[in-house]
Every structure is written in C-alpha cells, then in structure tokens.
Scaffold this motif. Structure first.
Motif, PDB file in Angstrom:
ATOM      1  N   VAL A 159       0.868  -1.176   0.000  1.00  0.00           N
ATOM      2  CA  VAL A 159       0.000   0.000   0.000  1.00  0.00           C
ATOM      3  C   VAL A 159       0.899   1.217   0.000  1.00  0.00           C
ATOM      4  O   VAL A 159       1.854   1.293   0.775  1.00  0.00           O
ATOM      5  N   ARG A 160       0.604   2.161  -0.883  1.00  0.00           N
ATOM      6  CA  ARG A 160       1.390   3.403  -0.947  1.00  0.00           C
ATOM      7  C   ARG A 160       0.477   4.575  -1.235  1.00  0.00           C
ATOM      8  O   ARG A 160      -0.582   4.420  -1.841  1.00  0.00           O
ATOM      9  N   GLU A 161       0.949   5.735  -0.841  1.00  0.00           N
ATOM     10  CA  GLU A 161       0.275   6.972  -1.204  1.00  0.00           C
ATOM     11  C   GLU A 161       0.950   7.519  -2.456  1.00  0.00           C
ATOM     12  O   GLU A 161       2.175   7.507  -2.558  1.00  0.00           O
ATOM     13  N   VAL A 162       0.130   7.973  -3.402  1.00  0.00           N
ATOM     14  CA  VAL A 162       0.634   8.630  -4.602  1.00  0.00           C
ATOM     15  C   VAL A 162      -0.116   9.948  -4.753  1.00  0.00           C
ATOM     16  O   VAL A 162      -1.267  10.080  -4.330  1.00  0.00           O
ATOM     17  N   GLN A 163       0.570  10.907  -5.353  1.00  0.00           N
ATOM     18  CA  GLN A 163      -0.028  12.223  -5.538  1.00  0.00           C
ATOM     19  C   GLN A 163       0.067  12.602  -7.002  1.00  0.00           C
ATOM     20  O   GLN A 163       1.041  12.269  -7.689  1.00  0.00           O
ATOM     21  N   LEU A 164      -0.950  13.297  -7.473  1.00  0.00           N
ATOM     22  CA  LEU A 164      -0.958  13.778  -8.840  1.00  0.00           C
ATOM     23  C   LEU A 164       0.208  14.742  -9.047  1.00  0.00           C
ATOM     24  O   LEU A 164       0.447  15.625  -8.222  1.00  0.00           O
ATOM     25  N   LYS A 165       0.953  14.555 -10.143  1.00  0.00           N
ATOM     26  CA  LYS A 165       2.050  15.465 -10.458  1.00  0.00           C
ATOM     27  C   LYS A 165       1.494  16.753 -11.060  1.00  0.00           C
ATOM     28  O   LYS A 165       0.430  16.762 -11.687  1.00  0.00           O
TER      29      LYS A 165
END
Length: 182
Positions: free
Chosen positions: A71-77
């Motif tokens: 599980v990871r957090e990703v953010q919109l570039k």
C-alpha cells in the motif's frame, strides 16, 4: 458486488494465490476468499445473506501485504493529464492493475464513491497492488510516490482495519460460477 452490497473487491484469494484488482470477468468459485473494502454499517446486511460468509479470523489489512503486494500513497504530479478527471474515468485499476483504496484531500479522507471524484492537484490516493506496479505508477508522468509512512501511521490515518475485511464464498452460494460483474 459493488452496486448490490457496497463492496469493492480488492483481490480474490484462491488456494494460496491472490489475484489483485480482479477483472469484472473473474469467475467466483466455492471457498474463494474475497478481500473487500466496504462500510461497517453494511455488515449486518451481509451477515443475513447466504451468498457470502464474513471471515472473523482473517484481517483484511494483513492480506494487503501478501506475496509482494503493498500500500502506498501517490499524488498527482503538476501538469498531470489526469487533473480534473474522475478516478473512475482514468481507470487506474485497468491501466495500472492497482486498487484505489481511499483518497485524501487535505484533512478529509474519502473511502466510498471514489470513481466519481474529480482529481485536484493536491489529492493523494492510497493505492494497493503489486509493489512493482506501484513503483511503475510512480515513474509515470501522472503520479509521484510519497514517502512511505509507518504502518501505524497508515492505520491511524486511513482506519484500514475498519474498512477492509475478508468474505468467503460458501459452497452453496448462488454466486458460484458468476462473474464479479454479475
């Protein structure tokens, strides 16, 4: 299962294998265990049905990290083509083979209705899937991986134990040999 019971199927556990982000064409078999995301208030309704058995002994959270998954957090570039598009419209599950478990916008975390939410630049998605696929997502022009918070911090922030659980398809279930989409 999503529209009928409010459940999002994260994976199908069959024997000792797990199929992550199963396609709508995945066929259910007797004794399959489904890692699902859903609201606790739906538990009484699910318990009353003979289609699925809630597995009290299995923690959904522990299955998130089975066989090279994570599980990871990703953010919109900045400048992402996905800004302003809905999560469902992007098709992260189909494009990248990953499940979107939750979305964080500021201090607000959203678990349900994700497919209709339009992404903004500061939105953070909690994704689950094969570690290699999460790494690949972080290499795209659309998303960046964030620092990995500790497991306790993820639990505290996202309430994983409250939202994830395992259900089993019993041998006499009318769901046998049905597609997930059915």
């Amino acid at each position: 299962l999503g529209s009928a019971l409010g459940l999002h199927v994260i994976g199908i556990l069959r024997d000792s294998r797990i199929e992550l982000a199963p396609a709508p064409s995945a066929v259910l078999q007797a004794m399959d265990r489904l890692l699902v995301e859903g609201k606790l208030e739906r538990m009484d309704e699910i318990r009353s049905l003979r289609e699925l058995d809630i597995q009290k002994e299995a923690s959904g959270k522990t299955l998130l990290f089975k066989e090279g998954t994570g599980v990871r957090e990703v953010q919109l570039k900045r400048g992402s083509a996905f800004e302003g598009r809905s999560i469902g419209g992007i098709g992260i599950r189909n494009l990248y083979g990953l499940n979107v478990l939750a979305m964080r916008r500021g201090d607000t975390i959203t678990w349900s209705g994700l497919k209709d939410i339009r992404l903004e630049r500061s939105d953070i998605l909690l994704v689950h899937g094969a570690v290699r696929k999460i790494d690949a997502l972080g290499e795209t022009n659309e998303f960046e991986k964030l620092e990995i918070p500790g497991e306790n911090q993820l639990d505290e922030m996202y309430r994983l134990d409250d939202m994830l659980f395992v259900v089993r398809v019993p041998e006499n279930s009318p769901l046998l040999d049905k597609y997930l989409s059915e």
